[in-house]
Design a protein around this motif. Structure first.
Motif, PDB file in Angstrom:
ATOM      1  N   ARG A  19       0.832  -1.212   0.000  1.00 11.28           N
ATOM      2  CA  ARG A  19       0.000   0.000   0.000  1.00 11.28           C
ATOM      3  C   ARG A  19       0.862   1.255   0.000  1.00 11.28           C
ATOM      4  O   ARG A  19       0.528   2.248  -0.658  1.00 11.28           O
ATOM      5  CB  ARG A  19      -0.928  -0.013   1.215  1.00 11.28           C
ATOM      6  N   THR A  20       1.976   1.204   0.726  1.00 14.88           N
ATOM      7  CA  THR A  20       2.880   2.354   0.746  1.00 14.88           C
ATOM      8  C   THR A  20       3.523   2.560  -0.622  1.00 14.88           C
ATOM      9  O   THR A  20       3.706   3.699  -1.076  1.00 14.88           O
ATOM     10  CB  THR A  20       3.967   2.164   1.818  1.00 14.88           C
ATOM     11  N   LEU A  21       3.860   1.472  -1.293  1.00 14.25           N
ATOM     12  CA  LEU A  21       4.440   1.569  -2.637  1.00 14.25           C
ATOM     13  C   LEU A  21       3.447   2.185  -3.620  1.00 14.25           C
ATOM     14  O   LEU A  21       3.841   2.993  -4.485  1.00 14.25           O
ATOM     15  CB  LEU A  21       4.879   0.184  -3.118  1.00 14.25           C
ATOM     16  N   VAL A  22       2.180   1.820  -3.504  1.00 16.22           N
ATOM     17  CA  VAL A  22       1.158   2.423  -4.364  1.00 16.22           C
ATOM     18  C   VAL A  22       1.162   3.937  -4.180  1.00 16.22           C
ATOM     19  O   VAL A  22       1.162   4.711  -5.150  1.00 16.22           O
ATOM     20  CB  VAL A  22      -0.233   1.841  -4.053  1.00 16.22           C
ATOM     21  N   ALA A  23       1.182   4.382  -2.932  1.00 18.52           N
ATOM     22  CA  ALA A  23       1.183   5.823  -2.656  1.00 18.52           C
ATOM     23  C   ALA A  23       2.438   6.483  -3.208  1.00 18.52           C
ATOM     24  O   ALA A  23       2.382   7.600  -3.751  1.00 18.52           O
ATOM     25  CB  ALA A  23       1.070   6.060  -1.148  1.00 18.52           C
ATOM     26  N   ALA A  24       3.595   5.812  -3.097  1.00 18.63           N
ATOM     27  CA  ALA A  24       4.849   6.382  -3.578  1.00 18.63           C
ATOM     28  C   ALA A  24       4.843   6.533  -5.100  1.00 18.63           C
ATOM     29  O   ALA A  24       5.313   7.545  -5.637  1.00 18.63           O
ATOM     30  CB  ALA A  24       6.021   5.514  -3.139  1.00 18.63           C
ATOM     31  N   VAL A  25       4.312   5.544  -5.799  1.00 17.78           N
ATOM     32  CA  VAL A  25       4.224   5.649  -7.262  1.00 17.78           C
ATOM     33  C   VAL A  25       3.296   6.788  -7.651  1.00 17.78           C
ATOM     34  O   VAL A  25       3.589   7.578  -8.555  1.00 17.78           O
ATOM     35  CB  VAL A  25       3.748   4.324  -7.887  1.00 17.78           C
ATOM     36  N   GLU A  26       2.174   6.893  -6.954  1.00 21.80           N
ATOM     37  CA  GLU A  26       1.213   7.943  -7.258  1.00 21.80           C
ATOM     38  C   GLU A  26       1.799   9.338  -7.033  1.00 21.80           C
ATOM     39  O   GLU A  26       1.408  10.298  -7.698  1.00 21.80           O
ATOM     40  CB  GLU A  26      -0.045   7.757  -6.406  1.00 21.80           C
ATOM     41  N   GLN A  27       2.742   9.454  -6.099  1.00 24.46           N
ATOM     42  CA  GLN A  27       3.356  10.752  -5.809  1.00 24.46           C
ATOM     43  C   GLN A  27       4.453  11.121  -6.796  1.00 24.46           C
ATOM     44  O   GLN A  27       4.915  12.264  -6.812  1.00 24.46           O
ATOM     45  CB  GLN A  27       3.946  10.746  -4.391  1.00 24.46           C
ATOM     46  N   ASP A  28       4.877  10.164  -7.611  1.00 20.61           N
ATOM     47  CA  ASP A  28       6.014  10.374  -8.509  1.00 20.61           C
ATOM     48  C   ASP A  28       5.506  10.698  -9.917  1.00 20.61           C
ATOM     49  O   ASP A  28       4.903   9.854 -10.579  1.00 20.61           O
ATOM     50  CB  ASP A  28       6.891   9.114  -8.539  1.00 20.61           C
ATOM     51  N   SER A  29       5.784  11.900 -10.381  1.00 16.15           N
ATOM     52  CA  SER A  29       5.288  12.322 -11.692  1.00 16.15           C
ATOM     53  C   SER A  29       6.005  11.628 -12.841  1.00 16.15           C
ATOM     54  O   SER A  29       5.559  11.719 -13.995  1.00 16.15           O
ATOM     55  CB  SER A  29       5.438  13.845 -11.834  1.00 16.15           C
ATOM     56  N   ASN A  30       7.114  10.934 -12.546  1.00 13.29           N
ATOM     57  CA  ASN A  30       7.875  10.251 -13.584  1.00 13.29           C
ATOM     58  C   ASN A  30       7.660   8.741 -13.578  1.00 13.29           C
ATOM     59  O   ASN A  30       8.487   7.989 -14.102  1.00 13.29           O
ATOM     60  CB  ASN A  30       9.366  10.555 -13.431  1.00 13.29           C
ATOM     61  N   ALA A  31       6.571   8.304 -12.980  1.00 15.98           N
ATOM     62  CA  ALA A  31       6.234   6.884 -12.956  1.00 15.98           C
ATOM     63  C   ALA A  31       4.721   6.738 -13.074  1.00 15.98           C
ATOM     64  O   ALA A  31       3.964   7.633 -12.694  1.00 15.98           O
ATOM     65  CB  ALA A  31       6.733   6.222 -11.671  1.00 15.98           C
ATOM     66  N   THR A  32       4.287   5.603 -13.593  1.00 18.45           N
ATOM     67  CA  THR A  32       2.868   5.335 -13.791  1.00 18.45           C
ATOM     68  C   THR A  32       2.465   4.077 -13.041  1.00 18.45           C
ATOM     69  O   THR A  32       3.124   3.036 -13.153  1.00 18.45           O
ATOM     70  CB  THR A  32       2.563   5.141 -15.293  1.00 18.45           C
ATOM     71  N   LEU A  33       1.409   4.161 -12.260  1.00 13.89           N
ATOM     72  CA  LEU A  33       0.877   3.007 -11.546  1.00 13.89           C
ATOM     73  C   LEU A  33       0.104   2.143 -12.533  1.00 13.89           C
ATOM     74  O   LEU A  33      -0.945   2.534 -13.041  1.00 13.89           O
ATOM     75  CB  LEU A  33      -0.038   3.474 -10.413  1.00 13.89           C
ATOM     76  N   ALA A  34       0.640   0.952 -12.830  1.00 13.62           N
ATOM     77  CA  ALA A  34       0.091   0.141 -13.912  1.00 13.62           C
ATOM     78  C   ALA A  34      -0.591  -1.135 -13.454  1.00 13.62           C
ATOM     79  O   ALA A  34      -1.376  -1.719 -14.194  1.00 13.62           O
ATOM     80  CB  ALA A  34       1.204  -0.217 -14.899  1.00 13.62           C
ATOM     81  N   GLY A  35      -0.292  -1.608 -12.248  1.00 11.61           N
ATOM     82  CA  GLY A  35      -0.898  -2.859 -11.823  1.00 11.61           C
ATOM     83  C   GLY A  35      -0.457  -3.265 -10.439  1.00 11.61           C
ATOM     84  O   GLY A  35       0.515  -2.738  -9.899  1.00 11.61           O
ATOM     85  N   GLY A  36      -1.185  -4.211  -9.895  1.00 13.11           N
ATOM     86  CA  GLY A  36      -0.853  -4.755  -8.586  1.00 13.11           C
ATOM     87  C   GLY A  36      -1.295  -6.196  -8.514  1.00 13.11           C
ATOM     88  O   GLY A  36      -2.249  -6.609  -9.194  1.00 13.11           O
ATOM     89  N   VAL A  37      -0.592  -6.979  -7.695  1.00 12.28           N
ATOM     90  CA  VAL A  37      -0.878  -8.399  -7.586  1.00 12.28           C
ATOM     91  C   VAL A  37      -1.135  -8.758  -6.129  1.00 12.28           C
ATOM     92  O   VAL A  37      -0.397  -8.322  -5.236  1.00 12.28           O
ATOM     93  CB  VAL A  37       0.295  -9.242  -8.133  1.00 12.28           C
ATOM     94  N   VAL A  38      -2.172  -9.554  -5.892  1.00 15.85           N
ATOM     95  CA  VAL A  38      -2.455 -10.123  -4.578  1.00 15.85           C
ATOM     96  C   VAL A  38      -2.265 -11.635  -4.666  1.00 15.85           C
ATOM     97  O   VAL A  38      -2.011 -12.181  -5.735  1.00 15.85           O
ATOM     98  CB  VAL A  38      -3.889  -9.773  -4.111  1.00 15.85           C
ATOM     99  N   GLU A  39      -2.392 -12.322  -3.548  1.00 11.13           N
ATOM    100  CA  GLU A  39      -2.191 -13.757  -3.540  1.00 11.13           C
ATOM    101  C   GLU A  39      -3.249 -14.456  -4.393  1.00 11.13           C
ATOM    102  O   GLU A  39      -4.400 -14.018  -4.458  1.00 11.13           O
ATOM    103  CB  GLU A  39      -2.258 -14.289  -2.106  1.00 11.13           C
ATOM    104  N   PRO A  40      -2.856 -15.550  -5.056  1.00 11.55           N
ATOM    105  CA  PRO A  40      -3.838 -16.303  -5.849  1.00 11.55           C
ATOM    106  C   PRO A  40      -5.043 -16.704  -5.000  1.00 11.55           C
ATOM    107  O   PRO A  40      -4.901 -17.173  -3.870  1.00 11.55           O
ATOM    108  CB  PRO A  40      -3.048 -17.536  -6.299  1.00 11.55           C
ATOM    109  N   GLY A  41      -6.227 -16.472  -5.520  1.00  7.40           N
ATOM    110  CA  GLY A  41      -7.448 -16.816  -4.801  1.00  7.40           C
ATOM    111  C   GLY A  41      -7.893 -15.796  -3.779  1.00  7.40           C
ATOM    112  O   GLY A  41      -8.917 -15.995  -3.114  1.00  7.40           O
ATOM    113  N   SER A  42      -7.149 -14.692  -3.642  1.00  4.27           N
ATOM    114  CA  SER A  42      -7.508 -13.676  -2.655  1.00  4.27           C
ATOM    115  C   SER A  42      -8.845 -13.030  -2.997  1.00  4.27           C
ATOM    116  O   SER A  42      -9.155 -12.773  -4.168  1.00  4.27           O
ATOM    117  CB  SER A  42      -6.414 -12.605  -2.583  1.00  4.27           C
ATOM    118  N   SER A  43      -9.614 -12.735  -1.970  1.00  2.94           N
ATOM    119  CA  SER A  43     -10.895 -12.052  -2.159  1.00  2.94           C
ATOM    120  C   SER A  43     -10.702 -10.613  -2.628  1.00  2.94           C
ATOM    121  O   SER A  43     -11.657  -9.959  -3.058  1.00  2.94           O
ATOM    122  CB  SER A  43     -11.696 -12.065  -0.852  1.00  2.94           C
TER     123      SER A  43
END
Length: 273
Positions: A19-43
């Protein structure tokens, strides 16, 4: 080559660091938040990763496999477990992706497996992505060369939150390695990780380690050089995971423009040589 603003995906996006990494990417104008992965079968698969991070909807949903987002990202950031990180490294190698790994606790066999990819994929692997920690490593190199062979005892003390599973921390071990290498020693021969009972006086060349696990301590590391009459302490204290996350995003931007190879944060920050 990836675009100047790389598309970044994050493994373990529902966890504290994710979650912290998501926020860090969002704060960086030179990077784009493109995807995220959770555990297989996660709700949580299918959830908006911006909402998982408390940032509101971002229009990017969590997947339960890298295969599901293979065409969506250029650089993967992984702060998970040794087994998962190595599997994701193999995936990135097979699909022409770049990867930043901040996972700690790899054993010698796992480190050798990771190193086997140095000629197949551009990767940044570092036990600590903090800019401050990596500047501290340079200070330790200088201090060890000046003090370590002049009768100074060397001790590494680290403290982390109660949930951390590896000990000593990867950062503490890296600090010890930097000190040892500066003195022509190795941790395998000179590192002392336990003291109990009648263990006798310390030797002149040992590098001692002490570990604390308590509460919500984000990360504190001190290397002590002590002799008769004085003590020098070089300390780094992190008060937020954001310092590691911002360093990881910086590493992702940097590795987006690199050829295959195994790099660390010293490379990213231009501190080598």
């Amino acid at each position: 080559m990836p675009p100047i603003a790389p598309r970044i995906a994050i493994v373990g996006v529902a966890g504290r660091m994710g979650r912290t990494l998501v926020a860090a990417v969002e704060q960086d104008s030179n990077a784009t938040l493109a995807g995220g992965v959770v555990e297989p079968g996660s709700s949580l698969a299918g959830a908006d990763i911006g909402e998982l991070a408390g940032l509101g909807r971002r229009g990017v949903v969590a997947a339960d496999s890298l295969e599901a987002i293979v065409d969506d990202f250029d650089v993967l950031i992984d702060f998970t477990t040794p087994r998962v990180s190595l599997a994701n490294l193999a995936f990135c190698s097979a699909h022409g992706k770049r990867i930043v790994i901040g996972t700690t606790g790899l054993n010698d066999e796992q480190l050798a497996e990771l190193d086997g990819y140095r000629d197949r994929v551009p990767m940044v692997f570092a036990p600590n992505m903090s800019v401050g920690v990596n500047l501290t490593l340079k200070l330790l190199e200088t201090a060890a060369r000046a003090l370590g062979d002049e009768g100074y005892d060397i001790e590494v003390i680290e403290a982390h939150h109660r949930h951390k599973v590896d000990s000593p921390s990867g950062t503490a071990l890296k600090m010890g390695e930097v000190v040892a290498e500066s003195l022509g020693r190795t941790l395998k021969e000179h590192g002392v990780f336990t003291r109990e009972g009648q263990c006798g006086p310390r030797s002149d060349t040992e590098i001692g380690f002490a570990t604390v696990r308590a509460g919500d301590i984000v990360g504190e590391h001190t290397v002590m050089f002590a002799t008769e009459g004085e003590r020098i302490e070089i300390t780094h204290k992190a008060s937020s995971r954001m310092t590691f996350a911002k360093g990881a995003v910086r590493a992702a931007r940097w590795v987006a423009g690199q050829q295959v190879g195994r790099y660390d944060m010293q490379d990213v920050l231009g501190l080598k040589g």
